[in-house]
Design an enzyme around this catalytic site. Structure first.
Site, PDB file in Angstrom:
ATOM      1  N   GLN A   1       0.835  -1.202   0.000  1.00 33.98           N
ATOM      2  CA  GLN A   1       0.000   0.000   0.000  1.00 33.98           C
ATOM      3  C   GLN A   1       0.868   1.250   0.000  1.00 33.98           C
ATOM      4  OE1 GLN A   1      -2.932   1.896  -0.762  1.00 33.98           O
ATOM      5  NE2 GLN A   1      -3.401  -0.222  -0.292  1.00 33.98           N
TER       6      GLN A   1
ATOM      7  N   HIS B   1       2.578   3.093  -3.171  1.00 38.41           N
ATOM      8  CA  HIS B   1       1.826   3.892  -4.164  1.00 38.41           C
ATOM      9  C   HIS B   1       2.356   5.321  -4.219  1.00 38.41           C
ATOM     10  CE1 HIS B   1      -1.187   1.326  -5.900  1.00 38.41           C
ATOM     11  NE2 HIS B   1      -1.465   0.824  -4.720  1.00 38.41           N
TER      12      HIS B   1
ATOM     13  N   HIS C   1     -52.211  19.861 -10.756  1.00 40.00           N
ATOM     14  CA  HIS C   1     -51.914  18.448 -10.516  1.00 40.00           C
ATOM     15  C   HIS C   1     -53.218  17.711 -10.153  1.00 40.00           C
ATOM     16  CE1 HIS C   1     -47.688  19.617 -10.369  1.00 40.00           C
ATOM     17  NE2 HIS C   1     -47.331  18.360 -10.192  1.00 40.00           N
TER      18      HIS C   1
ATOM     19  N   GLU D   1     -10.660   1.859   2.393  1.00 41.07           N
ATOM     20  CA  GLU D   1     -10.754   1.395   1.010  1.00 41.07           C
ATOM     21  C   GLU D   1     -10.551  -0.126   0.965  1.00 41.07           C
ATOM     22  OE1 GLU D   1      -7.554   2.902  -1.310  1.00 41.07           O
ATOM     23  OE2 GLU D   1      -8.494   2.430  -3.243  1.00 41.07           O
ATOM     24  N   HIS D   2      -9.449  -0.586   1.575  1.00 41.96           N
ATOM     25  CA  HIS D   2      -9.136  -2.014   1.638  1.00 41.96           C
ATOM     26  C   HIS D   2      -9.080  -2.447   3.096  1.00 41.96           C
ATOM     27  CE1 HIS D   2      -6.900  -0.333  -1.902  1.00 41.96           C
ATOM     28  NE2 HIS D   2      -7.499  -1.334  -2.516  1.00 41.96           N
TER      29      HIS D   2
ATOM     30  N   ASP E   1      -5.948  -6.334  -6.254  1.00 46.62           N
ATOM     31  CA  ASP E   1      -5.660  -5.184  -7.121  1.00 46.62           C
ATOM     32  C   ASP E   1      -5.602  -5.576  -8.593  1.00 46.62           C
ATOM     33  OD1 ASP E   1      -5.481  -3.431  -5.025  1.00 46.62           O
ATOM     34  OD2 ASP E   1      -3.298  -3.456  -4.922  1.00 46.62           O
TER      35      ASP E   1
END
Lengths: 431, 431
Positions: A259, A262, A420, A327-328, A361
């Site tokens: 991770q 990145h 209406h 996220e993960h 991934d």
């Protein structure tokens, strides 16, 4: 790498800080992005060429030169190594198989009086996929964005990806060929978002724009939302691991590294009730870090945003992880099913130590475009549903209209909307 | 009301103009909205009270005074007329029944090597519902926004609605009581969106904000998107009717009026291949218009944005309607099913002349919060799915990890992410 203890004074504030750090920062670039959007909207290809020269550092021969023709995609598929080609094809196959289960079908039902109600599901007509260029040009992202749109039945998929210095990435082009992008343009930044949203003579306007990008891309997507659909505003990537100490420490060390490699903003967090195990992971990380190709980035990310957190027990670890809405989320424990009820929020949940995020991934099947920065509280992985839309179906019988018209008229008059009311009631009068 | 003919020169430009008029205009108020958001974010209740005094024209006794307690909702349910109460309850029941069919369920599957892949569906924790106050305070909107969230299983629904001049709308409060809003605050505008997004001492922060509002509300929602989820940016309301001349002209006249009475920006468009029928509808509109309670608004909306369009045939009418991607599409024809294949985009499709939009607005069952301003090209009616989120599930067996790790490693190295490669490969080495 910071160490926290859930029993320590000040833990809550320190933990809240881990969350708060993920707020979107694209609002700061609103003004320059607005200028680019307006330029492309007003001047079309001319502005697009100008931005490409200025920001991407190469000189297109003309607007036609912005498109990468299908033959160059096919050539890229042929040019990469057989191992790369078959890995991309195998990954594409698994991603396709998983996403086919996400397709939503139309439904309808008939009421006793013959009225029909339902929901019709149809694909979007044309979609734009943004693929970052430069240091984060990921062929896997091409697969993850294009394939769900294909599975949904989108008629035309327009991919854009900048080529800084004019240099194309053969793996990205090969992935576009394999995934089935219909047209590919080598443009990027806010100008590419503008071209997709408004259309130019060369780039067709799309109905929705998906795909990650830097903060200029994020700000541009935010601003064109409404003119077109967008997927989400992506923040830095995160992994949170809940461990019981049953997995080899090296495995988790590499998961945290993966991770962190990145970029410096990536977040790697490990929660565990076993202090000795946390020590062991820390030791192994210290030993393995120097051997990593991207060790400078990993070291910076872990120092700024990493955390090893000692918890009272596994349930507390799971609960804290869920509060982070990561996220993960890896449940690197012997019995992941037992912890699942404690997880309310996460983009993707990896069950057991044989499920590292890295496999997810690329080729497990589910999408790797996931909600970041706590947005898993309210949003979902990119999926086929993002490329389908629904229309309500309302087909009343004469009897159905007769039964409902007085109800509708009553409510309409309560809102001061008497036309209406009349529109409903006139169905009673004539027939 | 303008008349167009699809065979006439210049039709395409005039028709495109009908579309273009719907672009969102909230970008113009970005700066003042940003100031309000920052004030509420920094000063909480104090800023909220200040904004309420300034913009809503009443003086709250304190922050506690911003909440409408449950007892006042119950009192409102008791205070409205029995006819109103039973109409609201009946509408709520039908809306609930339809939306229950929208619930999405979790799924998973097991591969041959024992790996498990799936998708877990869970409700959002806490949702904010914005209900406009003042001249467009609609109890039906309360039902349409709150009920799908309830059906999804959202634990806490926070409703906000401004009370200009401090005056509460008993029908809105009764609808909140009947629909099951958990807490109600009498705040509005960008300040209410800020309070829901960031939280104050009095108003809890939510995970997603839904509901229509003016352009300040729309701009605020756009800016807080990412911190919280939002539904969509609502534009002016539209109806497009495709007619074959089989329905009484009065019915369609009232349907066009009903849309136009919302406000001067509303759009009412009729497409029909029968010129004599268009004449008849125009005549009936001229005759009936003076009798309408809101005739000034109707007249202004029809003059500025209304259109009667003569088409070559019914299929062309349907195709043009689909290109407009209207919020509401009425197929006032004898055989609506025959036209459905020509409709790609619409928020709600009303099948046959016994299905006026007005009944759909209140009590047919489907949601009346629909994509406006051509956004039906990429978005859907508000639904239960807006209050659910998905998490991917990835549980690899040892055999599954062994099969996929080399694939993942190959692709990771192609992207220069070698820690990803090692994270996958280490599962092969030890076990």
């Amino acid at each position: 790498m910071r160490r926290l203890d859930s029993r320590a004074a000040g833990f809550e504030a320190a933990f809240a800080n881990l969350l708060a750090a993920g707020a979107p920062d694209d609002l700061e670039v609103q003004a320059p992005v607005q200028a680019i959007l307006s330029a492309v909207r007003e001047h079309g290809d001319e502005a697009l060429l100008d931005c490409t020269r200025r920001f991407d550092g190469w000189i297109p021969a003309g607007a036609d030169d912005l498109e990468i023709p299908r033959t160059r995609l096919d050539a890229a598929v042929a040019a990469i190594t057989p191992a790369q080609r078959s890995a991309l094809q195998a990954a594409a196959g698994r991603v396709r198989a998983y996403h086919q289960r996400q397709r939503q079908e139309s439904w309808q039902y008939t009421e006793a009086d013959g009225s029909v109600l339902g929901q019709r599901v149809t694909p979007l007509d044309r979609v734009g996929v943004y693929v970052p260029g430069g240091k984060a040009a990921y062929p896997s992202s091409v697969l993850m964005n294009v394939i769900p749109a294909k599975v949904a039945g989108v008629a035309e998929i327009i991919m854009v990806s900048p080529t800084p210095g004019g240099i194309e990435n053969p793996l990205v082009l090969a992935a576009a060929g394999i995934a089935g992008a219909d047209r590919v343009f080598r443009i990027g930044g806010a100008q590419a978002v503008a071209a997709l949203a408004y259309g130019t003579a060369t780039v067709p306007a799309v109905d929705k724009i998906v795909g990650p990008g830097n903060r200029y891309v994020a700000a541009a997507k935010r601003q064109v939302f409404g003119t077109v659909g967008i997927d989400m505003i992506a923040g830095p990537s995160e992994v949170v691991i809940v461990a019981d100490g049953s997995a080899p420490a090296d495995w988790l060390a590499y998961d945290l590294f993966a991770q962190a490699e990145h970029d410096e903003q990536a977040r790697s967090i490990l929660l565990c009730p076993d202090a000795a195990y946390l020590d062991r992971v820390a030791e192994r990380m210290a030993a393995l870090l120097p051997g990593l190709e991207r060790h400078a980035i990993v070291e910076a990310a872990l120092r700024q945003h990493g955390a090893l957190i000692l918890t009272r027990d596994l349930v507390e670890a799971a609960t804290l992880a869920s509060d982070l809405a990561p996220e993960h989320l890896e449940l690197a424990v012997a019995d992941p099913q037992a912890l699942l009820p404690h997880i309310r929020h996460a983009g993707a949940i990896f069950l057991g130590a044989y499920s590292p995020e890295a496999i997810g991934d690329y080729c497990a099947g589910p999408n790797h475009v996931l909600p970041t920065a706590r947005t898993a509280r309210f949003s979902s992985p990119l999926g086929v549903y993002d490329f389908q839309k629904r229309s309500s179906l309302i087909g009343l019988s004469a009897a159905g209209a007769a039964a409902l018209a007085p109800l509708a008229a009553q409510l309409a008059r309560g809102e001061g909307l008497s036309a209406h009311a009349r529109s409903a009631e006139c169905r009673l009068e004539q027939s």
